[in-house]
Design an enzyme around this catalytic site. Structure first.
Site, PDB file in Angstrom:
ATOM      1  N   MET A   1      53.477  28.838  10.038  1.00 44.95           N
ATOM      2  CA  MET A   1      54.413  28.464  10.433  1.00 44.95           C
ATOM      3  C   MET A   1      53.995  27.056  11.108  1.00 44.95           C
ATOM      4  SD  MET A   1      57.978  28.885  11.267  1.00 44.95           S
ATOM      5  CE  MET A   1      58.495  30.445  11.230  1.00 44.95           C
TER       6      MET A   1
ATOM      7  N   PHE B   1      30.294  46.712  38.591  1.00 45.05           N
ATOM      8  CA  PHE B   1      29.817  46.727  36.498  1.00 45.05           C
ATOM      9  C   PHE B   1      31.498  46.870  36.576  1.00 45.05           C
ATOM     10  CE2 PHE B   1      29.502  48.635  32.763  1.00 45.05           C
ATOM     11  CZ  PHE B   1      29.133  47.666  32.194  1.00 45.05           C
ATOM     12  N   GLN B   2      32.084  45.819  35.914  1.00 49.21           N
ATOM     13  CA  GLN B   2      33.232  46.049  35.366  1.00 49.21           C
ATOM     14  C   GLN B   2      34.118  46.542  36.295  1.00 49.21           C
ATOM     15  OE1 GLN B   2      33.255  49.232  32.209  1.00 49.21           O
ATOM     16  NE2 GLN B   2      32.366  47.680  30.427  1.00 49.21           N
TER      17      GLN B   2
ATOM     18  N   LYS C   1      38.465  55.736  39.883  1.00 48.97           N
ATOM     19  CA  LYS C   1      37.438  56.618  39.564  1.00 48.97           C
ATOM     20  C   LYS C   1      37.746  58.034  40.752  1.00 48.97           C
ATOM     21  CE  LYS C   1      33.456  58.149  37.024  1.00 48.97           C
ATOM     22  NZ  LYS C   1      31.268  57.109  36.519  1.00 48.97           N
TER      23      LYS C   1
ATOM     24  N   GLU D   1      41.538  47.225  23.278  1.00 45.83           N
ATOM     25  CA  GLU D   1      42.455  47.743  23.822  1.00 45.83           C
ATOM     26  C   GLU D   1      44.039  46.816  24.077  1.00 45.83           C
ATOM     27  OE1 GLU D   1      38.725  48.382  25.656  1.00 45.83           O
ATOM     28  OE2 GLU D   1      39.327  46.351  24.516  1.00 45.83           O
TER      29      GLU D   1
END
Length: 576
Positions: A481, A113-114, A163, A51
């Site tokens: 770097m 959940f989530q 949702k 993502e």
């Protein structure tokens, strides 16, 4: 006329009306209704492999076009994985709209959940964010999100959608008006301030134009060229502003700041007037702020009033859109232009003479070797193939600075890099977004071996879509770097910077279905790059370069920009 449809379908209709042709995302549980609606919808979805890379790809799309890029993720970890990309877009003023799913509204607060507080988490890293609680609010919010992301100072906007909103049914009516009474844009600039700015410019003896990413965001590059030609002033473009003024333009000096050229930094130090356009006086340009441009008055033009006086107090502030302000400033300059015998005109000729002396004294000169590939040599060869016309997406590190120093950009929106945040892993997914946005362009992804290994999974995305991106890994075996700083400022106590393993580029590329190669000899470089560019599909070129070269010039942390380290320490000769 209105139509009954699901919230998911409604969202897609809104995206289509905003001109969205592609979105980058990764599905999950709460976004399944959206993906079901997407199955037979015209908006194209590109499945990335993480993502975070969806956000970076959306940025690449936006950076290379000026249009808002779109990314999508599910609730919980999907949404939190977007955060790095949102911060990156926020710091670099990039318009993206991020769509995240949220658990069903009745489960909020139950540690479902989530479940994660995406709205709260992203409040500080977006220009604005929304939580959509009802389907009736959805169309208005989506169009407001695109308007906010793309107007004023651009930035990321997040829409978090429950949702059950995706699943709900409602009548969709197109939105024809945006009314945001608390969101006020000042675009025209104050006419009196603009006229006073023209007077200050003609009164100056050593004017210097300091142009940043705001020029690109406002599409004011042609106006910038007319301004510097009208005044005949030297001009620098920041890391974010490269391409605002063509590299071939006679008034263009270079990039300024920590790894800017000697002439750029000395010019800013000795100028008596800084014409600061779409910049934020960030620390990588100014160095020690108290010592920055100590002799200069400052005209600061920016669309964001919060930037005016944030770091450097201007003598003359102008809040406005550069696309609108610069034509007015040029007209005032022409109206007030002094005669060619004016004393300040003579001083400005002497100023140019001094600038050219600084350029000749310490030019940005690439290094070459007969036995090992120098990083600068690699950038010079890429520049030769690009001719100032290719899109170059850089990751973060030494290669980013060498690319900025040695690759020309003759137009805006060719140079893509994570400027403010410095997010490693940015370069490859950003190149993906740019290639989708501009399929006609040659796209280079220039990566370090560290940043490349953060984004390796996106080789699958490149392969599955046959994107002809030329992936060039500048492989020095280090986090370059960080190693440079440890060498110069921590007594060479190198810790956790050696990348002692790297995949076989040929085997890795072939595993994903395209060609790759590793080279380590200077004599191979030109032909290898030509082969990569000629290849009709993607190509992975792993270039093993000199392992311990450092980027110069370099302004040490806390130093003034005229206190540049111009090269490695020279051994002190001991008399006999």
């Amino acid at each position: 006329m209105s139509n009954l449809m699901s919230g998911a379908r409604m969202l897609l209709e809104c995206l289509a009306r905003e001109g969205v042709d592609v979105m980058f995302g990764y599905p999950g549980g709460v976004t399944l209704p959206l993906y079901d609606a997407m199955y037979d919808h015209q908006v194209r979805h590109v499945l990335v492999r993480h993502e975070e890379n969806a956000a970076f790809a959306a940025e690449g799309y936006a950076r290379s076009t000026g249009k808002a890029g779109v990314c999508c993720a599910t609730s919980g970890p999907g949404a939190t994985n977007l955060v790095t990309g949102l911060v990156d877009a926020m710091m670099d003023s990039i318009p993206i709209v991020a769509i995240t799913g949220q658990v069903t509204s009745k489960l909020i607060g139950s540690d479902a959940f989530q479940e994660a507080d995406t709205f709260g988490i992203t409040r500080s890293c977006t220009k604005h964010n929304f939580l959509v609680k009802t389907i009736a609010d959805l169309p208005q919010i989506v169009h407001e999100a695109f308007y906010i992301a793309s107007t004023g100072r651009p930035g990321p906007v997040l829409i978090d959608i429950h949702k059950d909103v995706f699943q709900a049914q409602g009548h969709y009516a197109p939105v024809h008006a945006i009314h945001l009474p608390g969101y006020k844009l000042v675009t025209d600039g104050h006419s009196g301030q603009i006229r006073r700015a023209a007077q200050m410019i003609w009164e100056s003896q050593r004017p210097f134009v300091y142009a940043g990413g705001g020029i690109i965001a406002s599409a004011a590059h042609e106006e910038l060229a007319r301004l510097v030609e009208t005044v005949d002033a030297p001009a620098v473009c920041t890391l974010m502003g490269l391409g605002s003024l063509p590299s071939s333009h006679p008034n263009f000096i270079s990039m300024p700041g920590m790894h800017g050229s000697y002439a750029a930094n000395m010019g800013m130090t000795h100028a008596d007037l800084l014409i600061a356009l779409g910049v934020r006086f960030d620390d990588r340009v100014t160095g020690r702020l108290a010592a920055f441009a100590p002799r200069a008055k400052v005209i600061h033009v920016d669309i964001d009033p919060a930037e005016i006086g944030k770091n450097r107090a201007p003598d003359l502030p102008i809040v406005g859109d550069l696309k609108k302000v610069l034509p007015k400033l040029i007209k005032s300059l022409l109206d007030l232009k002094p005669s060619s015998g004016d004393l300040n005109t003579l001083h400005r000729r002497a100023w140019w003479k001094q600038i050219k002396e600084w350029q000749a004294e310490h030019p940005l000169t690439p290094s070459f070797s007969a036995t090992e590939i120098k990083p600068q040599h690699l950038m010079v060869e890429i520049d030769r193939l690009s001719g100032g016309e290719a899109i170059v997406s850089a990751d973060v590190g030494q290669h980013q600075m060498w690319a900025a120093q040695f690759i020309r950009f003759n137009h805006p929106r060719l140079w893509l890099n994570s400027g403010g945040l410095g997010a490693m892993g940015f370069g490859l997914p950003s190149a993906i977004g740019a290639q989708f946005a501009r399929p006609d362009k040659l796209v280079f992804a220039i990566l370090g071996d560290g940043g490349f290994q953060m984004s390796v999974p996106e080789l699958a995305t490149i392969s599955s879509h046959g994107l002809p991106i030329k992936i060039i890994v500048m492989n020095n075996g280090y986090l370059g770097m960080v190693r440079q700083w440890q060498e110069l400022f921590y007594n060479n106590r190198l810790c956790a910077v050696e990348l002692d393993s790297f995949p076989d580029a040929d085997l890795l590329a072939r595993a994903y279905g395209f060609k790759g190669r590793t080279i380590d000899k200077p004599s191979e470089l030109s032909d290898a790059l030509h082969d990569a560019v000629r290849e009709p599909g993607p190509y992975l070129l792993n270039v093993r370069v000199a392992p311990c070269d450092n980027v110069y010039p370099m302004v040490p942390s806390g130093g003034a920009i005229n206190e540049m380290v111009l090269g490695p320490p020279q051994p002190v000769a001991v008399p006999n």
